[in-house]
Motif scaffolding. Structure first.
Motif, PDB file in Angstrom:
ATOM      1  N   THR A   8       0.884  -1.390  -0.056  1.00  0.00           N
ATOM      2  CA  THR A   8      -0.019   0.067   0.141  1.00  0.00           C
ATOM      3  C   THR A   8       0.740   1.487   0.101  1.00  0.00           C
ATOM      4  OG1 THR A   8      -0.185  -0.072   2.462  1.00  0.00           O
ATOM      5  CG2 THR A   8      -2.046  -1.022   1.182  1.00  0.00           C
ATOM      6  N   HIS A   9       2.080   1.184  -0.158  1.00  0.00           N
ATOM      7  CA  HIS A   9       2.972   2.414  -0.189  1.00  0.00           C
ATOM      8  C   HIS A   9       4.351   2.067  -0.959  1.00  0.00           C
ATOM      9  CE1 HIS A   9       3.801   6.639   1.325  1.00  0.00           C
ATOM     10  NE2 HIS A   9       4.909   6.429   0.935  1.00  0.00           N
ATOM     11  N   CYS A  10       4.463   2.025  -2.110  1.00  0.00           N
ATOM     12  CA  CYS A  10       5.716   1.993  -2.721  1.00  0.00           C
ATOM     13  C   CYS A  10       6.083   2.796  -3.877  1.00  0.00           C
ATOM     14  CB  CYS A  10       5.724   0.546  -3.243  1.00  0.00           C
ATOM     15  SG  CYS A  10       4.589   0.166  -4.379  1.00  0.00           S
ATOM     16  N   PHE A  66       2.290  16.074  -2.712  1.00  0.00           N
ATOM     17  CA  PHE A  66       3.667  16.662  -2.281  1.00  0.00           C
ATOM     18  C   PHE A  66       4.178  16.378  -1.053  1.00  0.00           C
ATOM     19  CE2 PHE A  66       1.576  19.074  -5.783  1.00  0.00           C
ATOM     20  CZ  PHE A  66       2.566  19.516  -6.646  1.00  0.00           C
ATOM     21  N   HIS A  67       5.335  15.853  -0.918  1.00  0.00           N
ATOM     22  CA  HIS A  67       5.908  15.292   0.371  1.00  0.00           C
ATOM     23  C   HIS A  67       6.232  16.549   1.256  1.00  0.00           C
ATOM     24  CE1 HIS A  67       8.677  13.268   2.895  1.00  0.00           C
ATOM     25  NE2 HIS A  67       8.228  12.036   2.757  1.00  0.00           N
ATOM     26  N   PRO A  68       6.197  16.425   2.431  1.00  0.00           N
ATOM     27  CA  PRO A  68       6.621  17.664   3.428  1.00  0.00           C
ATOM     28  C   PRO A  68       7.838  18.130   3.292  1.00  0.00           C
ATOM     29  CG  PRO A  68       6.142  15.590   4.782  1.00  0.00           C
ATOM     30  CD  PRO A  68       5.493  15.345   3.410  1.00  0.00           C
ATOM     31  N   GLY A  96      -1.441  11.854  -1.772  1.00  0.00           N
ATOM     32  CA  GLY A  96      -0.481  11.736  -1.013  1.00  0.00           C
ATOM     33  C   GLY A  96       0.736  11.564  -2.055  1.00  0.00           C
ATOM     34  N   GLU A  97       2.017  11.398  -1.327  1.00  0.00           N
ATOM     35  CA  GLU A  97       2.119  11.354   0.044  1.00  0.00           C
ATOM     36  C   GLU A  97       2.267  12.702   0.600  1.00  0.00           C
ATOM     37  OE1 GLU A  97       5.715   9.119   0.691  1.00  0.00           O
ATOM     38  OE2 GLU A  97       5.911   9.964   2.506  1.00  0.00           O
ATOM     39  N   CYS A  98       1.496  12.942   1.615  1.00  0.00           N
ATOM     40  CA  CYS A  98       1.349  14.498   1.973  1.00  0.00           C
ATOM     41  C   CYS A  98       1.922  14.313   3.840  1.00  0.00           C
ATOM     42  CB  CYS A  98       0.162  14.897   1.889  1.00  0.00           C
ATOM     43  SG  CYS A  98      -1.076  13.968   2.615  1.00  0.00           S
ATOM     44  N   ILE A 137      -0.579   9.338   4.525  1.00  0.00           N
ATOM     45  CA  ILE A 137       0.090  10.349   5.346  1.00  0.00           C
ATOM     46  C   ILE A 137       1.279   9.911   5.867  1.00  0.00           C
ATOM     47  CG2 ILE A 137      -0.165  11.870   7.379  1.00  0.00           C
ATOM     48  CD1 ILE A 137      -3.284  11.781   6.978  1.00  0.00           C
ATOM     49  N   HIS A 138       2.396  10.918   5.674  1.00  0.00           N
ATOM     50  CA  HIS A 138       3.599  10.676   6.373  1.00  0.00           C
ATOM     51  C   HIS A 138       3.937  11.552   7.700  1.00  0.00           C
ATOM     52  CE1 HIS A 138       8.168  10.516   5.733  1.00  0.00           C
ATOM     53  NE2 HIS A 138       8.266  11.551   6.600  1.00  0.00           N
ATOM     54  N   CYS A 139       4.050  10.918   8.889  1.00  0.00           N
ATOM     55  CA  CYS A 139       4.336  11.838   9.975  1.00  0.00           C
ATOM     56  C   CYS A 139       5.365  11.146  10.723  1.00  0.00           C
ATOM     57  CB  CYS A 139       2.807  11.678  10.863  1.00  0.00           C
ATOM     58  SG  CYS A 139       3.110  12.507  12.323  1.00  0.00           S
ATOM     59  N   LEU A 161      -1.851   6.284   8.140  1.00  0.00           N
ATOM     60  CA  LEU A 161      -0.740   6.904   8.659  1.00  0.00           C
ATOM     61  C   LEU A 161       0.425   6.017   8.052  1.00  0.00           C
ATOM     62  CD1 LEU A 161      -1.797   8.045  12.196  1.00  0.00           C
ATOM     63  CD2 LEU A 161      -1.501   9.480  10.128  1.00  0.00           C
ATOM     64  N   HIS A 162       0.882   6.206   7.178  1.00  0.00           N
ATOM     65  CA  HIS A 162       1.864   5.274   6.413  1.00  0.00           C
ATOM     66  C   HIS A 162       3.257   5.212   7.273  1.00  0.00           C
ATOM     67  CE1 HIS A 162       5.765   6.160   4.186  1.00  0.00           C
ATOM     68  NE2 HIS A 162       5.388   7.341   4.100  1.00  0.00           N
ATOM     69  N   CYS A 163       3.936   4.023   7.115  1.00  0.00           N
ATOM     70  CA  CYS A 163       5.197   3.804   8.108  1.00  0.00           C
ATOM     71  C   CYS A 163       4.923   4.378   9.652  1.00  0.00           C
ATOM     72  CB  CYS A 163       6.444   4.717   7.352  1.00  0.00           C
ATOM     73  SG  CYS A 163       8.008   4.042   8.012  1.00  0.00           S
ATOM     74  N   THR A 209       5.916  -1.359   1.813  1.00  0.00           N
ATOM     75  CA  THR A 209       7.378  -1.535   1.611  1.00  0.00           C
ATOM     76  C   THR A 209       7.972  -0.122   1.868  1.00  0.00           C
ATOM     77  OG1 THR A 209       7.597  -1.632  -0.626  1.00  0.00           O
ATOM     78  CG2 THR A 209       7.288  -3.763   0.492  1.00  0.00           C
ATOM     79  N   ASP A 210       7.365   1.012   1.150  1.00  0.00           N
ATOM     80  CA  ASP A 210       8.103   2.360   1.082  1.00  0.00           C
ATOM     81  C   ASP A 210       9.306   2.075  -0.009  1.00  0.00           C
ATOM     82  OD1 ASP A 210       8.071   5.106   1.267  1.00  0.00           O
ATOM     83  OD2 ASP A 210       8.856   5.042   3.320  1.00  0.00           O
ATOM     84  N   SER A 211       9.369   1.179  -0.740  1.00  0.00           N
ATOM     85  CA  SER A 211      10.341   0.987  -1.552  1.00  0.00           C
ATOM     86  C   SER A 211      10.503   2.093  -2.329  1.00  0.00           C
ATOM     87  CB  SER A 211       9.933   0.022  -3.023  1.00  0.00           C
ATOM     88  OG  SER A 211       9.758  -1.511  -2.330  1.00  0.00           O
TER      89      SER A 211
END
Ligand SMILES: [Zn+2]
Ligand SMILES: [Zn+2]
Length: 264
Positions: A8-10, A66-68, A96-98, A137-139, A161-163, A209-211
């Motif tokens: 769900t996030h690569c 747009f990433h933070p 995302g990823e935001c 969401i990246h936090c 809330l990814h990772c 994985t956030d590959s």
């Protein structure tokens, strides 16, 4: 029944995969990883994610955002227009990823920079609510501001809330707001994270994985890729003491309802 997993996030839209993406997808499929959510971090990688989704319809869901890390060099109203036009063009795209990442400012005064991140995140979440999309969401080191921002919105966004890197208090705060939490390869080497994951019900977890980052043990040091989602799934099964097929089924169900609802 064959087990199926969803990453769900690569970031297979990144340059690291330019030369061998089709074989990366083939080996993921062989490992049972059948579907992918591919988030952008800026205008270019968001467009690339949308293009990939057209090449693999129903198997790749793009997220546009747009990433933070981009907050300093992103004009928020330009970003909002860009995002909105992509969401209109691509009815199945997620947002995302935001997010918020204060870790990068450790030891520095960063009030204005934090405000820029918050404004950019709010833009994403308002669009996610307006267009009925899920946000990834990246936090990092910013949970209090994240939950305050979410509580100030007219409605709760549907979001992951990814990772996820919070402690038990943040787990409860996420659950109160019906946010799901993404688990990555760092669960194979962080004892603290493993302890937190043990206490989150499977019904609130997604696998990712956030590959090309966060390569799980025993492959650390190499480029991460979606086929390694199996290692994350196995670690979650061991931590929670449940059979692997149950992890596949429940996280798969969560992933489909969060990101693949457009495809039924
Ligand atoms: Zn991230
Ligand atoms: Zn990411």
């Amino acid at each position: 029944m064959r087990m199926e997993f969803i990453d769900t996030h690569c970031h297979i839209n990144f340059g690291q995969f330019r030369d061998d993406l089709s074989s990366v997808i083939t080996s993921a499929r062989k490992a049972g990883v059948r579907k992918f959510v591919v988030p952008g971090v800026d205008a270019v990688t968001s467009e690339t994610a949308v293009k990939l989704s057209q090449k693999y319809p129903g198997d790749i869901i793009p997220a546009v955002g747009f990433h933070p890390y981009e907050a300093q060099r992103t004009d928020p109203s330009g970003a909002a227009r860009h995002l909105e036009s992509m969401l209109k063009k691509c009815p199945y795209a997620a947002v995302g990823e935001c997010g918020l990442d204060y870790h990068i400012y450790k030891g520095h005064e960063a009030t204005g920079k934090k405000d820029a991140q918050k404004f950019l995140l709010e833009t994403h979440l308002r669009l996610a609510i307006r267009y009925g999309r899920t946000a990834t969401i990246h936090c990092r080191d910013a949970f209090d501001d994240l939950f305050d921002l979410i509580d100030s919105l007219p409605r709760l966004p549907k979001a992951v809330l990814h990772c996820f890197s919070g402690g038990m208090r943040q787990v409860r705060q996420a659950e109160e707001r019906k946010l799901l939490m993404g688990v990555d390869g760092n669960v194979t080497y962080s004892k603290q994270l493993a302890a937190n994951v043990r206490s989150i019900p499977l019904s609130n977890l997604l696998l990712e994985t956030d590959s090309p980052l966060l390569t799980p043990v025993p492959l650390r040091g190499r480029r991460n890729e979606p086929k390694n989602l199996r290692l994350v799934a196995r670690a979650v099964a061991a931590i929670k003491g449940v059979p692997l097929p149950e992890v596949a089924e429940i996280t798969g169900h969560n992933s489909r309802s969060m990101f693949f609802a457009y495809y039924g």
